[in-house]
Structures are given as C-alpha cells and as structure tokens.
Design a protein around this motif. Structure first.
Motif, PDB file in Angstrom:
ATOM      1  N   LYS A 118       0.417   2.065  -1.928  1.00 15.75           N
ATOM      2  CA  LYS A 118       1.943   1.362  -2.164  1.00 15.75           C
ATOM      3  C   LYS A 118       2.079   0.942  -3.485  1.00 15.75           C
ATOM      4  CE  LYS A 118       2.734   0.313   3.131  1.00 15.75           C
ATOM      5  NZ  LYS A 118       2.303  -0.714   3.927  1.00 15.75           N
ATOM      6  N   ARG A 119       0.812   0.301  -3.998  1.00 16.11           N
ATOM      7  CA  ARG A 119       0.961  -0.591  -4.967  1.00 16.11           C
ATOM      8  C   ARG A 119       1.693   0.703  -6.085  1.00 16.11           C
ATOM      9  NH1 ARG A 119      -2.525  -5.221  -5.400  1.00 16.11           N
ATOM     10  NH2 ARG A 119      -2.665  -6.154  -2.926  1.00 16.11           N
ATOM     11  N   ALA A 122       4.940   0.951  -5.826  1.00 10.47           N
ATOM     12  CA  ALA A 122       5.714   0.224  -7.058  1.00 10.47           C
ATOM     13  C   ALA A 122       5.688  -0.197  -7.872  1.00 10.47           C
ATOM     14  CB  ALA A 122       5.121  -1.279  -6.230  1.00 10.47           C
ATOM     15  N   GLN A 126       9.092   0.432 -10.948  1.00  6.24           N
ATOM     16  CA  GLN A 126       8.799  -0.969 -11.528  1.00  6.24           C
ATOM     17  C   GLN A 126       9.075  -0.191 -13.187  1.00  6.24           C
ATOM     18  OE1 GLN A 126       6.122  -4.252 -11.461  1.00  6.24           O
ATOM     19  NE2 GLN A 126       7.216  -5.466 -12.921  1.00  6.24           N
TER      20      GLN A 126
END
Length: 887
Positions: A118-119, A122, A126
């Motif tokens: 998930k990180r 993300a 970004q």
C-alpha cells in the motif's frame, strides 16, 4: 488562410514552449484512433523507471522518437506513440524502504507485505508522474491517453498469461542454480542490475597437499574466504605441467576435505598457476563445471553474506571481509600460503545499493531460453526486423546464440508476484491465471502463494504487445502491431531488445518491431560517461530552462550518427539557441513586411527573379534530402540540411537580396512576388524543421500566413515541380561563388567592412555576361561593390588587381584606393617573419633523430601537422605579398 498578425517581440523560449505543449495536448493532436485506411506508424516508448529522473540518455532517446513521430504524423500516417513507465522492482522498493526507515524507523517486515505494498502504490501515485512531466518538457508528442504502467491491470493480465502459458509448455521451471545475489537487498539480480567495476585486490597463492604424497598443487585465487566450499581442483587437460595430477586427490586446507583433481578445458593455462579451486556454490563458472563433473555444491554463506556453520565453527557468523582476513592468517600460520600478488580485477556490485554481489546457489524460477531463441534469430536473419546500423546484429546474435536460462524470480515484494501456490497438505504446486483459494490437485484450503516476484525485465519484455491490450484482440493491436521502430541505446540490446524479440515471436507469432534504431551514449565534453560518481552529469531540464528545449533537442540530434556516442558541449547548445533566435529574427523581418500581403496572389514564372528561382529550387532539394534522410534514420544529416538551408541560403542570401525589393520594389507585382516567396519558403521550412524544434516552429508558423490549425498536423512539405529551376539555380550558385570570392579577397586584404570597392568581372560565356548584367545589383548588395565592370571577350585583363577564379567567371578586385599598401605590406612582412621562426624551429625539431626516436608517434605526427599548416600559411602570405607588389 490564417495568421496571427501580432508583431513578435524578443525570442524567449521559456515564455512560449510549455504553452504550446498544453495547446497540442488539449486539442488532442497526440492521439489518433486506429484507421485501417491509413498506413500505421507506431512506437512504444522504452519505459523509464517510475522512480526515474530525466537524464541526457532519456533526452536523446525521446528526442529521436519524437522527431520520427512528428515527421510521420505530418506525412499522413496513422500514428500511435505509446508512453509508459516501468515499476522498477528493486529501485522502487529501495526508495520506499528508505523512506519508511527514515520517517518511522521501521523495515518492511515490521509492517508486513500488504501494508508495505500500500505504501509503495501511494509513493507511485505521489511521485510516479514526475518523469512524465519531464518528458513533456522535452516536447515529446506521445499519446498520453494510451499511457501504460508495467503493473497496471492490462500489463498484469498479460504477464500472468505469458507466465502460465510458458509453464504449461514446460518452458518455465524451478530449480537450484547459481545467480547474482545482493546480500543487502536479499534478492537475486539480473545481469543488468550488476555493475562491474575494477577494484584493487590480490591473488593469493595457496598450497593444496596431494593425498599420500610429499607434494602439493599450487592454486591462485582472488577469494580465499570461499576455500571451505571447495569440492574439486581443476586443471586444463592440455597443460603438460598438470597432467600427472589429474585423478589424484588433494586436501582442501582448513577443512581437511579430500577432493579430486579434475580436467576441464575451461581452465586458463596462463592464469595463476594453471590450477584453480572449484567452489560450485559461489562462482558461476565453477557451478557450470560442477554440473559437468557432478560435483557437490556446498553453500558456506548465509543470504546476508555472513559465513554459516558449513564454513566451520571458527568462521561461522563472520562477515565475508572478516572471514577473508582470518582465512589468510590461518593459511599463513599453517605454512600453506605461498605468496600474495596485487591484482586489479572486475567485481560486481548491486546497481542500487552498491553492495558487492555474491554468486549464490538458490532455488529460483527460470525460463528455458534455447527453445525461444530460434524464431528471434531467424526474424533478424531473414530481414523482417532490421537493425540500424546493422553492425549491432552481431551483438544481438551473439547473446541469443550463447544464452543461458533466464532467472526470472526476485526476492522482493514490489512487482508481479509469481502466480504459483503451494499446498501445505499434498505438497503439490498450482499455477493459475487467476488467484485461487484451494489446491488444484487435492482441493485443500491450506495453500500459500510463492512470495517472490518476477524480474522487472519479464514484464517489460512484453511491452510491444501488452501495451496494446493483449491478450485481447484490440483495435490498437490490429492496427498498430507490429510496431514500426524501436529507438534504444546499444547498451540494452541483449537485456531488453532480445527479450522483446523472443517473447513477441513466441506469443504473437510475429516480430515486435520492423526496425531497431540504435543510438549511442551521451558523454561529457571530455568523452567520459556521465555518472554521479564523476559529478559530470548534466540535467536536461536545467538546459531547457536556460536555453530552451528546442536548443537542447537540436544539439542532441545534429552531428549524431546512428549507433555512435556523442560528446555534449554547452557551447553547442548556446549556438543552437542562437540558431533559433536567427529563425525568430528572420520570421520577425518577414512578418514586419507583410502589411500589404495579398493572400490570393501566386506569381507566374515571368515574375520570378534569379534569386527567387534559386531559393525555390534549393528548397525543393532540401525537402528531398531531409525526407530521404529521415526515412533512412539519418536524423543528424537531416537536421544539418535544414540548418544549412535556413541559416545560409534563406537568411544570409535570400533575405538580403529581398530587402531592396520590399523597400524599393520596381512594381507592386514584384513586391507581392518577393512576399510570396518569402512566406512560401519560410512557412514550409518551419514545417520541415518542426520535428526537430517543435516549439519555436509552431509559434512562428502561427504568426505567418498558413493553412490549418497547427503545424503539428500540417502536411509534410512536398517538392513542387512548378518551382523547380535547376539551370537557374546553377547560375545563381556560380554568382554566389563569385560574390564569396570577392568577400574572401576583401577579408584577406583587410578591407574595412563598410568600404565599397570597384569590381571587374570577366564572364566566360555570353549567357553569363547577360545574367551578370541583369543581376549586377546582387554584387552591390552582397559584395559591397561600388562599381561593377563587365569585360567583353578580348578585353585586356586589369593590372594591379587581385583575382579570384570561379567556374564561369574571373573576378578582379582593385584594392589600391581601399588599403594603405605600405602599412599592409609591413603587417604581412611581420607575420612572415614570425611564421618563418616557427617553421625553422619545427624543421630543426623534426630533423633531430633523438626526438624522432624517443617521442611517441602521435607527438611526431602532431608536430608534422603543425609544420604543414605553417607552410600553407606561409604560401598564402607569399601570394599576398605578390598581390601587394602589383598595387
């Protein structure tokens, strides 16, 4: 006919470039739907890493692609340029792990796989668009609506389909084999993820006692810390010194293991002592030898690079470096270390963390390569895919002919997780295109998925067809596959190009691309490869901000030849910005003189002057050359042709001749004629320049009378037979040579620029005499002629004049009243004296046998070159003195 009649200000690339990119993108000019009625032209962009920062290699690659795409779009092809990014398994995971450690003091294991991924997603959301914005800044006109990511749903489906199909065909297997291993990243690495650099090391000479004899074999090794894993000693069967040992047993020092002396042709007789230790678990060549001789493979290290219990109790837990020191000390104490030599040798390092790579035997997934290479080799051999230049076929063939099975598994979390599930009950494995919840064999729910992910190159090998929606038969796939050309550097021919070839041939039963256009590397001004360690990298975005993207693009393409490296000079970027400024000012001049422009006026043949006919013919010739060069992928030659036409022909000659007709036209029709020619040639030349310098050409084109909405979709310029006058162009070229002859005579004689000189012309034919008489004004305008006198046949040639001879015309320039003869004579004499000293010095030096015998050949040749140059200059000065004596 449309045009923006606002006057142009000063050229400022940063004020115009990105606004035009937004204009193109918002109006959908980068996108074309599949149109079977048109010939397709397609390119898949080599996907930069999602973690990437634009560098000069990217800038070159994108510039070359964009030139081809813009050219073909203007030619009327159905164009698709598909952009995308690569998930860059190791690089991206390292970035996020570093961020996690810095911000939270945690590792990925602390938060678990699901949360870690998930990180990463993300982070990708970004920062992943950064490289896309940078590609836009260069002006790359790719179709962003077709953008792909190697882990998006479309590509992920293709990856699953390929893996499972290859597995079902028996072409994917799992096995214990040796691979590159990074002890820091804890994963196997592909060859391209390993950087080899020369390091200062040592060669240790160690005695291996022969069992039952008072004798030993001396081996030489760069890795004494791996002795504990030795399972043989090898010699070359052709080595007469070693034949007596073949088949005997020797004792491996420190572990007292008896191993056999084997014979293998791989052993280099000339290296070290001719005998080598064989450690199959820790050296790729030793592993292959171990396979041939059925040797045991003993892993003496842990996955973090520390020694394990099989290395022995004393060394267990030591780092590789500490173990090496301890082993060397123990060998010395035992009297088994003979001597040590210094050695510089290549050592592999992880390209991401720079840790020294360790060859490890681990359980990995592999693709069988031999069955896949035949079609890929044949596609090039039969000419279905062509390499430009074709010398790179050898590299391609060599890799495929000598290929090893491909390790495709990586011990990472970020990437395409291998679609294999293991049953905890029956022990069998299940391979599936879809995620499963039970064993395919016994239907047990107690299953777990293989934790490894696929090598990043596995997904990028499918790029030519996965980007178009395969395995579905999409309209894009039907229209744009196979692609027209792949643009890439020679450094990844075997890592990526070859993989795309064999994967595409296997799954599409066709080639991935018709042409492979290979470019070289962009090096610094000293010829060095740009790198962080050298600190010689140049940020292309910084160059764009300072000089404009157009100037950078033109620098990257001019002087660039397929397959060859190029040196990057900031001076050339500045010169190309000046070129853009030259075009700007030329356009500004034309626009300022269109106040009474008649949009409906088209001149007739009789309206055209010699200069008009020449520039129109030259334009036709340039269109032909540029088009042919682009079709041959000679992009540098095409750029040079446009440059020379604009700078020399149009700006320096035609515009200068047009000024008088604009300001003092003989008639209204003559003025409209020169306006027409100025606009016609400039507008279509901007179209021809557009693929190379898209921004400035769009801006100027919009300010000139034109048809259509944007230059990006304007038709590619075509030659016009009605504007083709080869005989007149040849006559004009002769006159230009005469004018250049006068200019050279003036320059050699130091005639001040503003001082006009009488010119005498002796034409060889009556036709030339008539032309010179009609266009005498060209000499007044361009040669600073005061009075022009034509000599008839039989007239006496002028005395006391300097002369220049060009085909068809003799040119005489009388200088007596233009220069101070006495002062000029003194100046030339002074130059002669200075030059004579240099000639005498070099004559003496090159007559010295001591210098000739001791100096390097290159130095001697350089001095000889200097002497020849000085002698040539002296001859010119002697001629100058003779001319001055006539005055």
């Amino acid at each position: 006919m449309k045009w923006n009649k606002e006057q142009l200000g000063a050229y400022a690339p940063n004020d115009i470039e990105m606004s035009w990119y937004d204009f193109w993108e918002k109006n959908g000019y980068f996108h074309q739907d599949p149109d079977p009625s048109k010939e397709p032209f397609s390119i898949v962009m080599p996907p930069p890493n999602v973690t990437g920062q634009l560098h000069m290699g990217h800038a070159l690659d994108n510039t070359l692609q964009d030139i081809l795409v813009r050219f073909k779009r203007m030619e009327g092809y159905n164009v698709a340029w598909i952009p995308g990014t690569d998930h860059a398994g190791i690089a991206t995971q390292v970035k996020v792990e570093q961020q996690l450690a810095k911000e939270e003091g945690k590792s990925r294991y602390d938060i678990g796989r699901e949360e870690f991924l998930k990180r990463v997603w993300a982070w990708k959301e970004q920062y992943g668009s950064r490289i896309e914005k940078q590609v836009r800044r260069l002006g790359s006109s790719c179709d962003w609506s077709r953008k792909r990511f190697t882990m998006d749903d479309t590509c992920a489906r293709a990856v699953r389909e390929v893996f499972v199909t290859l597995y079902e065909k028996g072409l994917i297997y799992q096995g214990q084999r040796i691979t590159n291993w990074c002890p820091h990243c804890h994963t196997a690495l592909s060859d391209i993820e390993v950087d080899h650099s020369d390091v200062q090391g040592h060669l240790w000479y160690i005695k291996y006692p022969v069992v039952g004899e008072d004798d030993y074999i001396m081996i030489a090794t760069t890795r004494p810390e791996t002795i504990m894993g030795d399972t043989a000693v090898a010699v070359n069967p052709a080595d007469d010194r070693m034949k007596k040992y073949i088949g005997k047993k020797v004792v491996v020092p420190l572990v007292d293991r008896e191993v056999e002396v084997i014979a293998d042709d791989y052993v280099d007789i000339g290296f070290g002592t001719g005998a080598v230790k064989i450690t199959p678990a820790h050296d790729p060549n030793d592993f292959e030898m171990g396979q041939r001789h059925n040797l045991e493979s003993i892993m003496i290290m842990n996955l973090d690079g520390t020694m394990n219990e099989k290395a022995g109790a004393k060394y267990n837990g030591m780092t590789r470096e500490d173990c090496r020191k301890a082993v060397v000390a123990d060998l010395k104490e035992l009297g088994l270390l003979d001597h040590i030599e210094e050695l510089t040798h290549a050592v592999g390092h992880c390209s991401r963390c720079k840790t020294t790579v360790e060859p490890f035997v681990t359980k990995q997934w592999f693709v069988k390569m031999k069955p896949l290479t035949e079609a890929a080799l044949k596609a090039v051999e039969d000419g279905h895919t062509k390499f430009i230049p074709d010398r790179f076929v050898k590299i391609y063939n060599h890799w495929l002919e000598d290929v090893h099975d491909w390790c495709i598994s990586r011990q990472l979390w970020w990437g395409h997780q291998i679609p294999v599930w293991y049953c905890d009950d029956c022990g069998k494995s299940s391979v599936s295109r879809e995620d499963i919840t039970e064993c395919q064999h016994c239907h047990s729910k107690n299953i777990h998925r293989d934790p490894d992910v696929l090598d990043t190159w596995f997904s990028s090998a499918l790029w030519p067809f996965s980007t178009m929606g395969w395995p579905d038969k999409t309209p894009d796939l039907q229209q744009f596959f196979p692609t027209s050309v792949l643009v890439t550097g020679y450094d990844i021919i075997f890592f990526w190009v070859a993989r795309m070839m064999f994967m595409t041939c296997e799954f599409m039963k066709d080639i991935p691309f018709k042409n492979v256009f290979i470019h070289g590397l962009v090096r610094d001004s000293q010829g060095r490869k740009m790198s962080k360690s050298l600190g010689n990298g140049i940020d292309p975005l910084g160059v764009c901000e300072q000089y404009g993207a157009d100037a950078l693009r033109f620098t990257l393409v001019t002087g660039n030849t397929p397959g060859n490296d190029m040196r990057f000079y900031m001076e050339r970027v500045e010169a190309n910005r000046n070129f853009a400024n030259k075009i700007w000012n030329a356009s500004k001049f034309v626009i300022m003189n269109l106040g009474d422009f008649d949009e409906n006026f088209v001149p007739e043949d009789k309206d055209l002057t010699l200069a008009d006919r020449w520039i129109l013919t030259s334009f036709n010739e340039t269109v032909t050359k540029v088009t042919e060069d682009l079709d041959k992928f000679e992009l540098g030659d095409a750029a040079d042709a446009v440059y020379n036409f604009i700078w020399n022909s149009y700006c320096d000659w035609y515009i200068e001749l047009a000024k008088k007709r604009l300001y003092q036209a003989a008639s209204e029709r003559d003025k409209h004629t020169v306006q027409y020619v100025l606009v016609y040639v400039l507008t279509h030349t901007l179209e021809m320049l557009h693929p190379f310098m898209p921004f400035v050409t769009e801006h100027l084109w919009q300010h000139l009378p034109h048809e259509g909405e944007s230059i990006i979709v304007a038709p590619w310029p075509k030659t016009q037979d009605k504007w083709n006058f080869p005989a007149d162009a040849a006559t004009m070229n002769t006159m230009m040579e005469a004018i250049k002859g006068i200019r050279n005579l003036r320059a050699e004689s130091n005639v001040p620029m503003g001082k006009k000189a009488p010119v005498i012309l002796a034409p060889a034919t009556e036709d030339m005499a008539q032309t010179l008489k009609t266009y005498e004004d060209y000499f007044h305008t361009l040669a600073f002629a005061d009075k022009v006198t034509l000599l008839a046949a039989g007239d006496a040639k002028p005395e006391n004049a300097v002369v220049a001879v060009v085909p068809g015309i003799e040119v005489y320039l009388q200088l007596k009243d233009l220069i101070d003869v006495e002062k000029e004579t003194a100046r030339v004499q002074k130059e002669q004296e200075k030059l004579q000293k240099e000639i005498a010095r070099l004559d003496k030096k090159l007559s010295n046998q001591g210098f000739l015998s001791k100096a390097p050949a290159a130095v001697v040749e350089k001095e000889k070159g200097k002497l020849a140059d000085y002698q040539e200059k002296m001859a010119a000065l002697t001629k100058r003195m003779e001319d001055l004596a006539k005055l």
